[in-house]
Write a protein that holds these residues in place. Sequence first.
Motif, mmCIF file in Angstrom:
data_model
loop_
_atom_site.group_PDB
_atom_site.id
_atom_site.type_symbol
_atom_site.label_atom_id
_atom_site.label_comp_id
_atom_site.label_asym_id
_atom_site.label_seq_id
_atom_site.Cartn_x
_atom_site.Cartn_y
_atom_site.Cartn_z
ATOM 1 N N ASN A 248 -12.349 1.216 -3.326
ATOM 2 C CA ASN A 248 -11.314 0.282 -3.281
ATOM 3 C C ASN A 248 -11.058 -0.054 -1.903
ATOM 4 O OD1 ASN A 248 -11.256 -0.316 -6.233
ATOM 5 N ND2 ASN A 248 -9.972 1.507 -6.330
ATOM 6 N N VAL A 249 -10.875 -1.276 -1.422
ATOM 7 C CA VAL A 249 -10.221 -1.587 -0.255
ATOM 8 C C VAL A 249 -8.771 -1.007 -0.145
ATOM 9 C CG1 VAL A 249 -9.556 -3.588 1.223
ATOM 10 C CG2 VAL A 249 -11.705 -3.469 0.181
ATOM 11 N N ARG A 250 -8.011 -1.287 -1.259
ATOM 12 C CA ARG A 250 -6.560 -0.588 -0.945
ATOM 13 C C ARG A 250 -6.629 0.825 -0.564
ATOM 14 N NH1 ARG A 250 -4.894 2.928 -3.496
ATOM 15 N NH2 ARG A 250 -6.355 2.938 -5.160
ATOM 16 N N TYR A 251 -7.576 1.514 -1.321
ATOM 17 C CA TYR A 251 -7.704 3.131 -0.905
ATOM 18 C C TYR A 251 -7.918 3.225 0.606
ATOM 19 C CZ TYR A 251 -9.613 7.994 -0.922
ATOM 20 O OH TYR A 251 -9.819 9.071 -0.557
ATOM 21 N N ILE A 252 -9.052 2.411 1.064
ATOM 22 C CA ILE A 252 -9.535 2.707 2.430
ATOM 23 C C ILE A 252 -8.357 2.408 3.067
ATOM 24 C CG2 ILE A 252 -11.095 1.675 4.084
ATOM 25 C CD1 ILE A 252 -13.288 1.160 1.844
ATOM 26 N N LEU A 253 -7.581 1.038 3.073
ATOM 27 C CA LEU A 253 -6.479 0.855 3.935
ATOM 28 C C LEU A 253 -5.389 1.936 3.826
ATOM 29 C CD1 LEU A 253 -6.019 -2.849 3.285
ATOM 30 C CD2 LEU A 253 -7.104 -1.917 4.956
ATOM 31 N N GLU A 254 -5.037 2.485 2.772
ATOM 32 C CA GLU A 254 -4.096 3.532 2.613
ATOM 33 C C GLU A 254 -4.510 4.728 3.561
ATOM 34 O OE1 GLU A 254 -1.990 6.364 -0.796
ATOM 35 O OE2 GLU A 254 -3.236 4.586 -1.440
ATOM 36 N N MET A 255 -5.903 5.079 3.466
ATOM 37 C CA MET A 255 -6.306 6.349 4.136
ATOM 38 C C MET A 255 -6.333 6.087 5.657
ATOM 39 S SD MET A 255 -6.868 8.637 1.893
ATOM 40 C CE MET A 255 -5.246 8.152 1.201
ATOM 41 N N ARG A 256 -6.645 4.838 5.972
ATOM 42 C CA ARG A 256 -6.884 4.514 7.414
ATOM 43 C C ARG A 256 -5.311 4.453 8.232
ATOM 44 N NH1 ARG A 256 -9.015 6.074 10.348
ATOM 45 N NH2 ARG A 256 -9.423 4.592 11.666
ATOM 46 N N ASN A 257 -4.400 3.947 7.417
ATOM 47 C CA ASN A 257 -3.101 3.839 7.783
ATOM 48 C C ASN A 257 -2.395 5.340 8.075
ATOM 49 O OD1 ASN A 257 -0.694 2.393 8.652
ATOM 50 N ND2 ASN A 257 0.265 3.051 6.606
ATOM 51 N N VAL B 104 0.661 -1.179 0.042
ATOM 52 C CA VAL B 104 -0.055 -0.175 -0.208
ATOM 53 C C VAL B 104 0.850 1.327 0.048
ATOM 54 C CG1 VAL B 104 -1.754 1.287 1.236
ATOM 55 C CG2 VAL B 104 -1.761 -1.150 1.165
ATOM 56 N N ALA B 105 0.650 1.945 -1.069
ATOM 57 C CA ALA B 105 1.442 3.368 -1.110
ATOM 58 C C ALA B 105 3.108 2.926 -1.240
ATOM 59 C CB ALA B 105 1.294 4.317 0.046
ATOM 60 N N ASN B 106 3.240 2.120 -2.006
ATOM 61 C CA ASN B 106 4.719 1.619 -2.090
ATOM 62 C C ASN B 106 5.313 1.316 -0.791
ATOM 63 O OD1 ASN B 106 4.638 1.939 -4.859
ATOM 64 N ND2 ASN B 106 4.841 4.074 -4.380
ATOM 65 N N GLN B 107 4.954 0.794 0.291
ATOM 66 C CA GLN B 107 5.318 0.053 1.396
ATOM 67 C C GLN B 107 4.244 -1.172 1.880
ATOM 68 O OE1 GLN B 107 5.588 2.944 4.651
ATOM 69 N NE2 GLN B 107 5.771 4.817 3.205
ATOM 70 N N PRO B 108 4.803 -1.918 2.531
ATOM 71 C CA PRO B 108 4.324 -3.273 3.046
ATOM 72 C C PRO B 108 3.388 -2.717 4.346
ATOM 73 C CG PRO B 108 6.595 -3.146 3.962
ATOM 74 C CD PRO B 108 6.218 -1.958 2.878
ATOM 75 N N LEU B 109 2.246 -3.285 4.411
ATOM 76 C CA LEU B 109 1.169 -2.455 5.276
ATOM 77 C C LEU B 109 0.537 -3.801 6.129
ATOM 78 C CD1 LEU B 109 -0.773 -0.647 7.014
ATOM 79 C CD2 LEU B 109 -2.292 -0.899 5.246
ATOM 80 N N CYS B 110 0.735 -4.274 7.134
ATOM 81 C CA CYS B 110 0.503 -5.478 8.006
ATOM 82 C C CYS B 110 -1.122 -5.275 8.423
ATOM 83 C CB CYS B 110 1.193 -5.536 9.050
ATOM 84 S SG CYS B 110 0.525 -7.248 10.157
ATOM 85 N N VAL B 111 -1.896 -5.893 8.107
ATOM 86 C CA VAL B 111 -3.323 -6.023 8.605
ATOM 87 C C VAL B 111 -3.730 -7.097 9.345
ATOM 88 C CG1 VAL B 111 -5.772 -5.831 7.807
ATOM 89 C CG2 VAL B 111 -4.043 -4.524 6.395
ATOM 90 N N ARG B 112 -4.141 -7.035 10.750
ATOM 91 C CA ARG B 112 -4.468 -7.947 11.643
ATOM 92 C C ARG B 112 -5.874 -8.258 11.422
ATOM 93 N NH1 ARG B 112 -2.885 -11.199 15.508
ATOM 94 N NH2 ARG B 112 -4.113 -11.486 17.388
ATOM 95 N N PHE B 113 -6.401 -9.398 11.289
ATOM 96 C CA PHE B 113 -7.772 -9.704 10.923
ATOM 97 C C PHE B 113 -8.260 -10.482 12.273
ATOM 98 C CE2 PHE B 113 -6.329 -9.331 6.651
ATOM 99 C CZ PHE B 113 -7.489 -8.665 5.908
ATOM 100 N N GLU B 114 -9.399 -9.759 13.143
ATOM 101 C CA GLU B 114 -9.819 -10.474 13.985
ATOM 102 C C GLU B 114 -11.535 -10.787 13.637
ATOM 103 O OE1 GLU B 114 -9.154 -7.983 17.259
ATOM 104 O OE2 GLU B 114 -6.937 -8.159 17.250
#
Length: 146
Positions: free
Chosen positions: A132-141, A13-23
């Motif tokens: 896009n989920v990718r966009y949502i993750l980028e913004m939340r990060n 995400v945004a040219n960086q690794p983003l770790c997402v922990r799913f619960e």
Amino acid sequence: MAHLQPFELVFEVANQPLCVRFEFGFHCFTDDKGDGQPIRHRGETRYFCSERHYCSSQITDYLHKRFFKGLAVPFYVENSQRYYCLDLHDYAVFFSISKPQNTTNLLKLRIISAYEVSDWGRAKLPKGKPHNVRYILEMRNAGKSV
């Protein structure tokens, strides 16, 4: 319930690794119809639902293979919590995303509920512009709301 144990995935995400922990929340395998065994959790009573439990076995496979390329509709619930809904034709996944304090490139994604959606229930799914989920993750990060 082994398939509902927390796990982590790393996305670019945004040219960086983003770790997402799913619960996973217990709404993934319970409902409020009262047909199954009662389950109490944090002051809430719901009932084991064999259909939701069966469907929940597909969640982790979907998250591994298709989540990052999906679309989600953001919406608010009664307590002003920001939720998202993935509409997968006949299956809906509701989730929230939080960024733990003092972390870098880490998000916590909690699957609140997931269940099959009948044609009559489709009208009750959240409306709005899907992102896009990718966009949502980028913004939340980045600490921004979507």
